[in-house]
Design an enzyme around this catalytic site. Structure first.
Site, mmCIF file in Angstrom:
data_model
loop_
_atom_site.group_PDB
_atom_site.id
_atom_site.type_symbol
_atom_site.label_atom_id
_atom_site.label_comp_id
_atom_site.label_asym_id
_atom_site.label_seq_id
_atom_site.Cartn_x
_atom_site.Cartn_y
_atom_site.Cartn_z
ATOM 1 N N GLY A 157 0.856 -1.194 0.000
ATOM 2 C CA GLY A 157 0.000 0.000 0.000
ATOM 3 C C GLY A 157 0.889 1.241 0.000
ATOM 4 N N ILE A 159 2.489 3.016 2.444
ATOM 5 C CA ILE A 159 3.752 3.020 3.195
ATOM 6 C C ILE A 159 4.704 1.965 2.624
ATOM 7 C CG2 ILE A 159 4.832 2.792 5.488
ATOM 8 C CD1 ILE A 159 2.157 3.770 6.695
ATOM 9 N N SER A 178 0.971 -8.914 -2.060
ATOM 10 C CA SER A 178 -0.097 -7.949 -1.880
ATOM 11 C C SER A 178 -1.344 -8.496 -2.567
ATOM 12 C CB SER A 178 0.347 -6.639 -2.548
ATOM 13 O OG SER A 178 -0.682 -5.708 -2.564
ATOM 14 N N ARG A 239 1.581 -2.901 12.439
ATOM 15 C CA ARG A 239 0.912 -3.093 13.719
ATOM 16 C C ARG A 239 1.467 -4.353 14.369
ATOM 17 N NH1 ARG A 239 -0.140 1.500 13.465
ATOM 18 N NH2 ARG A 239 -2.196 2.484 13.419
ATOM 19 N N GLU A 268 1.019 -3.460 22.848
ATOM 20 C CA GLU A 268 1.563 -2.135 23.086
ATOM 21 C C GLU A 268 0.901 -1.412 24.271
ATOM 22 O OE1 GLU A 268 2.419 -0.660 19.082
ATOM 23 O OE2 GLU A 268 1.981 1.308 19.903
ATOM 24 N N HIS A 286 6.946 3.193 18.829
ATOM 25 C CA HIS A 286 5.887 3.559 17.874
ATOM 26 C C HIS A 286 6.025 5.025 17.432
ATOM 27 C CE1 HIS A 286 1.583 2.436 16.416
ATOM 28 N NE2 HIS A 286 2.223 3.196 15.538
ATOM 29 N N GLY A 288 6.809 5.864 14.175
ATOM 30 C CA GLY A 288 6.837 5.849 12.702
ATOM 31 C C GLY A 288 6.527 7.198 12.078
HETATM 32 C C1 DGY Z 1 -0.706 5.445 12.162
HETATM 33 O O1 DGY Z 1 -1.039 6.567 11.814
HETATM 34 O O2 DGY Z 1 -1.459 4.478 12.040
HETATM 35 C C2 DGY Z 1 0.676 5.315 12.710
HETATM 36 O O3 DGY Z 1 0.906 4.083 13.256
HETATM 37 C C3 DGY Z 1 0.979 6.437 13.679
HETATM 38 O O4 DGY Z 1 2.357 6.528 13.835
#
Ligand code: DGY
Length: 325
Positions: A157, A159, A178, A239, A268, A286, A288
């Protein structure tokens, strides 16, 4: 004119809150921690709109506890598995998210983890600070090359695509698994769409980019780690629960793979037993999407989504797309 009553579950960058200030009566949860369920139930009551985080579980009790006036739940995240979207849809409540703008930033963090694992950067940093560096050593912190290796992207996707595109300078062979073909990756990187099994067996670097759904829960477990090369590096910035964390700990402990870089965790913020004691894993909290610019863009988008929904307009990023607005 009556202002909309909005609750924000945690302080987000001011630029977003400023956009809402004029049209809404805002209450922002003042503490720097997640709300308890009891607090959440109390504080959502009577609100027209909510800005929520991925760590807030917005289940049917919260949605119904808010009251019939609730119109919009604007999640400050691309992912939205923390929200019971089916329940919200049933009640005609708009659910929105902030996709796209955080893709490059998240892909960069995944690359940072990859390079840190491959070249054992955090271990070297601690070693140097501890005064253990006594001069150049031919056998010190030997890692893995990335250049020219095979990169496997699970979930191509937004990212996943950005992560793969960043591999250009490293001249990697790119595989992806995918549901759909990704023509950008095929054109730009001559990437090949393969099965998950092929990807796991042939990749030197495996990076996970699928959302958490019923289908992807524990997608990577003991069986999948067993298929990976012993030299493989595994990265998860999607995730935590997509990976069976106990199986990952076992694979790392027994050196079934070279190492892992993680930004997300199954339970988490708790870590799986044994994870933090391993030297072949790099752990991030977390972060990202955590660049100043991106978090500000997310705040603006979350505010715009909320404002549009409250005004009866169709928000730019509506999750329950079937709702007629
Ligand atoms: C999201 O936006 O889903 C990310 O994990 C946040 O960092």
């Amino acid at each position: 004119m009556k202002k909309f009553n909005v609750f924000v579950t945690r302080k987000i960058p001011e630029v977003g809150l400023d956009l809402l200030g004029k049209v809404c009566k805002l209450e922002i949860y003042p503490h720097n921690r997640s709300l308890t369920k009891k607090e959440l139930l109390k504080l959502v009551h009577g609100r027209d709109g909510l800005i929520t985080l991925l760590s807030d579980k917005i289940d049917s009790s919260v949605i119904n506890g808010a009251g019939p006036q609730l119109k919009v739940i604007s999640n400050y995240a691309a992912g939205f598995e923390n929200i019971d979207v089916a329940e919200a849809t049933k009640r005609k409540i708009l659910v929105t998210n902030t996709p796209g703008i955080l893709s490059k930033t998240t892909a960069e963090l995944a690359w940072a983890l990859l390079l840190a694992v491959a070249r054992r950067i955090p271990q070297g940093d601690v070693f140097t600070r501890d005064g253990k560096f006594k001069g150049w050593d031919p056998l010190l912190f030997l890692g893995q090359d990335i250049y020219g290796k095979t990169l496997g992207i699970i979930g191509a996707g937004k990212i996943g695509t950005e992560f793969a595109l960043l591999s250009k300078g490293y001249k990697m062979d790119v595989l992806y698994s995918s549901r759909h073909r990704n023509l950008t990756l095929e054109k730009e990187l001559f990437a090949q769409k393969v099965t998950l099994d092929q990807l796991l067996r042939h990749s030197d670097v495996i990076s996970l980019h699928v959302p958490l759904t019923k289908e992807t829960f524990h997608l990577i477990g003991r069986k999948e780690f067993a298929k990976m090369k012993r030299s493989a590096i595994f990265i998860n910035s999607s995730r935590g629960a997509v990976v069976e964390e106990t199986a990952l700990v076992e694979a790392l402990k027994k050196n079934k793979i070279f190492g892992a870089g993680l930004d997300v965790y199954e339970k988490e913020p708790q870590l799986a037993p044994g994870l933090k004691n391993l030297s072949n894993v790099v752990l991030a909290p977390h972060t990202g999407s955590a660049s100043q610019a991106t978090r500000e863009k997310m705040a603006i988008l979350a505010a715009q989504n909320l404002r549009a929904g409250l005004r009866g307009e169709r928000p730019q990023h509506l999750v329950n797309k079937g709702l007629i607005v």
